[in-house]
Design an enzyme around this catalytic site. Sequence first.
Site, PDB file in Angstrom:
ATOM      1  N   THR A  28      13.977  -3.013  15.608  1.00  0.00           N
ATOM      2  CA  THR A  28      14.274  -4.371  16.033  1.00  0.00           C
ATOM      3  C   THR A  28      15.794  -4.506  16.169  1.00  0.00           C
ATOM      4  O   THR A  28      16.546  -3.966  15.352  1.00  0.00           O
ATOM      5  CB  THR A  28      13.761  -5.390  15.001  1.00  0.00           C
ATOM      6  OG1 THR A  28      12.339  -5.406  15.039  1.00  0.00           O
ATOM      7  CG2 THR A  28      14.279  -6.794  15.293  1.00  0.00           C
ATOM      8  N   GLU A  43       6.182 -14.602   9.807  1.00  0.00           N
ATOM      9  CA  GLU A  43       7.640 -14.684   9.727  1.00  0.00           C
ATOM     10  C   GLU A  43       8.052 -16.044  10.284  1.00  0.00           C
ATOM     11  O   GLU A  43       7.630 -16.429  11.379  1.00  0.00           O
ATOM     12  CB  GLU A  43       8.295 -13.553  10.523  1.00  0.00           C
ATOM     13  CG  GLU A  43       7.998 -12.161   9.965  1.00  0.00           C
ATOM     14  CD  GLU A  43       8.596 -11.063  10.829  1.00  0.00           C
ATOM     15  OE1 GLU A  43       9.640 -11.320  11.469  1.00  0.00           O
ATOM     16  OE2 GLU A  43       8.011  -9.967  10.885  1.00  0.00           O
ATOM     17  N   HIS A  88     -24.091   6.609 -17.483  1.00  0.00           N
ATOM     18  CA  HIS A  88     -24.502   8.022 -17.476  1.00  0.00           C
ATOM     19  C   HIS A  88     -23.526   8.939 -18.181  1.00  0.00           C
ATOM     20  O   HIS A  88     -23.882   9.680 -19.101  1.00  0.00           O
ATOM     21  CB  HIS A  88     -24.700   8.489 -16.035  1.00  0.00           C
ATOM     22  CG  HIS A  88     -24.832   9.976 -15.923  1.00  0.00           C
ATOM     23  ND1 HIS A  88     -23.737  10.797 -15.652  1.00  0.00           N
ATOM     24  CD2 HIS A  88     -25.881  10.794 -16.085  1.00  0.00           C
ATOM     25  CE1 HIS A  88     -24.144  12.048 -15.652  1.00  0.00           C
ATOM     26  NE2 HIS A  88     -25.433  12.078 -15.893  1.00  0.00           N
TER      27      HIS A  88
END
Length: 888
Positions: A135, A296, A840
Amino acid sequence: MNQYVLYFPEIDRFSLPRVGGKGANLGELSHIPGIAVPPGFCVSTKAYTDFVSTGQDFAALLQSLAAVDPRSLEELKSAGERMRNYLLSLAIPAPIQQEIRAAWRQTGSDAAYAVRSSATAEDLPGASFAGQQDTFLNVKGEREVLDSVRRCWASLFTDRAIAYRRQNGFGHDQVQLSVVVQRMVFPEVSGIMFTADPVTGNRKIAAIDASFGLGEALVSGLVSADLYQVKADQLLKKQIARKTVAMTAKPEGGTARVAIAGPQQTAQALADPDILRLAGLGRSIEAHFGTAQDIEWCLAGRQFYILQSRPVTTLYPVPPVSDAQLHLFISIGHPQMMTDALKPLGISVLRTIVPAGKDSPQAESDLLQEAGGRLYLDLTPLLAYPRVRKVLPELLPVADELLGRSVQEFIGRPEFQAAPPPERKLDLALIQKAFPTAFGILKNILGHDQSRAIAELNRFSAGQLRANRDRLQAVSGPERITRIQEILASLLPVIAAKAIPYVGAAFLTYKLIETLSHRWLGDAAELRAISKSPPGNVTTEMGLALGDVADAVRSHPAVIEYLKQAADRTFWDGLKAVPGGAEVLPAFQDFFARYGMRGTGEIDLTRPRWREVPTSLVPSILSHIQSFQPGQHRHAFRAGKTEAELAAARLLNRLRETPAGFLKARRMKRLIETHRALIGAREHPKYFMVQNLDLIKQALLQEAAALVAGGVLEHPEDIFWLSLPEIKTAMETRRFDRSLIGVRREKFERDAKLSPPRAITSEGEIITVKPGAQAQPGALAGSPVSAGTVEGRARVILRLEEARMDKGDILVAPYTDPGWTPLFPLAAGLVTEVGGLMTHGSVVAREYGIPAVVGVDNATRRIRDGQRIRVDGTRGLVEILEPDPDPT
């Protein structure tokens, strides 16, 4: 019409192939009333493809990326740098430049811009890909905008983006890039808002991070931020951070970090009314997209601007509800020691098995709901009974301690206490139904001769199995599906009525032996040995039988070598063809005739059975041969029985030396005899269920073959992606939309990557609690289920078919079910991520007399294979004694 540029008003969520995830979401945001989005445009993916096609070497560089090892930082760096430099050297074709210039002028040639990458594999429901491309902020001028667009295209091949695509199964040639060019806003405050709490998952709580200046610093993790939480227009939490720096725009372009003055560092970034106003905007955006959003935002003057919104991909799905009441769901996979994702047929079968919460026996129970490919039981109806609210948290730890503690934590919350479900009283009919079972348990504890109990249970189960087999073979087509649904609905009531009086008595006598030993003697020193090698446990017998197979194989070297490379499809023919194969064949055939219907994750009907994948047992057979002498497994079992008898004798002798010792010893002797005679029944209900599921699976595959022959399905296994009602409809109509199979397969693959929570509310909140054991620094805490302490090498095993163990290793696994039993004779200790006192692994560990700690969160990730560890099954602690043997 532009082919390279699209303005935000021209874009919506369906524009993703042309403008990528970020661009599509921005376009969609611009259509929501009341949501302010700074204006801008997207440079389309066609511009990217036309740009990269101008060079001669792009295809070859792209192909070379496929060979990069994402774990090699050097390879990533080198390959990524070559590709980026190549793209940065290419000229942007004139037609693309012309459209970008025109859009820039129309949007505002005197404005500053944010130029962001927007990939087609980005901001998706299944993977965010956030932050993988670059960006550029505060970009001013025609040349700078064009250069930023080219740099965004090149950033599709940052090191992190290459690695992320490889790890998430996206081909580099499958992803294309658009570029978002958006007018900059210069805010006083900016930040991120999650419309669901990203920590707990609660969909009703909005979490807001806020700091001064541009939000890019917060997104990049450069600055601290205030945290606010909002629920139902109420401010729940304010956590004010010390904000020492902010990112601001420079007049000439670009950004700079500036120091924040002393008093402002601890000032609240957003005022309370603005926090509530922003949360309201978030709810509007969430309602529009239909899912929780990561947003944002920024505040300039009095105006909130939305700069981006993407789906939150890290939240566990919420089980569906049909009312506004707060529901509590608990995982049925954790007590069943099977937390893997289930296919649709497996889900449908289990929901049909549950006899309550449905209108007819053939229906699927509403009490079980699917979420993330797992099944969750809605406890809310049960919590309406005050007695259940009191007793349930005490009973659940028997299956899974953390599950019990989660329910206790939920019941104790002020919001639940303030508005519990409408109270119900126990129905007389329900009490009448439960009375025979309760009476049976009491009779078994107080009765005298239990020596024939297991044999009687075996005869009953075999008779029921024969009857169900006959019922299924007598019909075909839709009528067979109806029979399957009826049989499934009958399994729990039938086996529960017969087995629970035995199993319940075995569990209660165990607790009574422990309680009375502490009361009368001050300790329960003999308890550990008393449970060893009881008679009649079908799972233990299966482990011994596999040891017999290993003994039959060990004297035939050619068979051993064959097993190392055997394939499932040719297993039997290949075995017959090797020297010694004919001699060992009867042992294999006998074992698979008795236990071939079993396997790992066997409660899921769609999972492979050992009969279907015989090679899955090869690692256990080979490990047994390597670690045991001939007959040693049988000798060890007999030795365990002797040890249990001696322990019982010691306990009784100690009691006789106490006041009224004769009566105490007589009472204890009865409890021990009952416990040992009946604890073997603990595995029978599941064994009965698995035997019937195997019958049903075979019947369904026969029907699937008919659907394939009729052109309705492409492969018999496609039936695993359908529910039982859908299978019946497909048989009746001779039609089915095959595209649904692909959709469900993709969902299953996504679900398989999720970590299912033990308990989750209808608001999406995952309830997390700490184990009862107090962990020392560096130790892992869990539930103590088999006493004793042992040190040894950790063997972290995620899948049974990949198991490699030596005698004396400590088994570390996500869970163990009966399919894992062959490993127990090798293990010196046991650590699992799920389990409770009577699940188990715990029961079998006590039978073998090995220390065990269960319910250790993320044990298979926190313990590395090969590390030396200490397992304290008395206190419920696991200590890592040496560093990771392979830190790479």
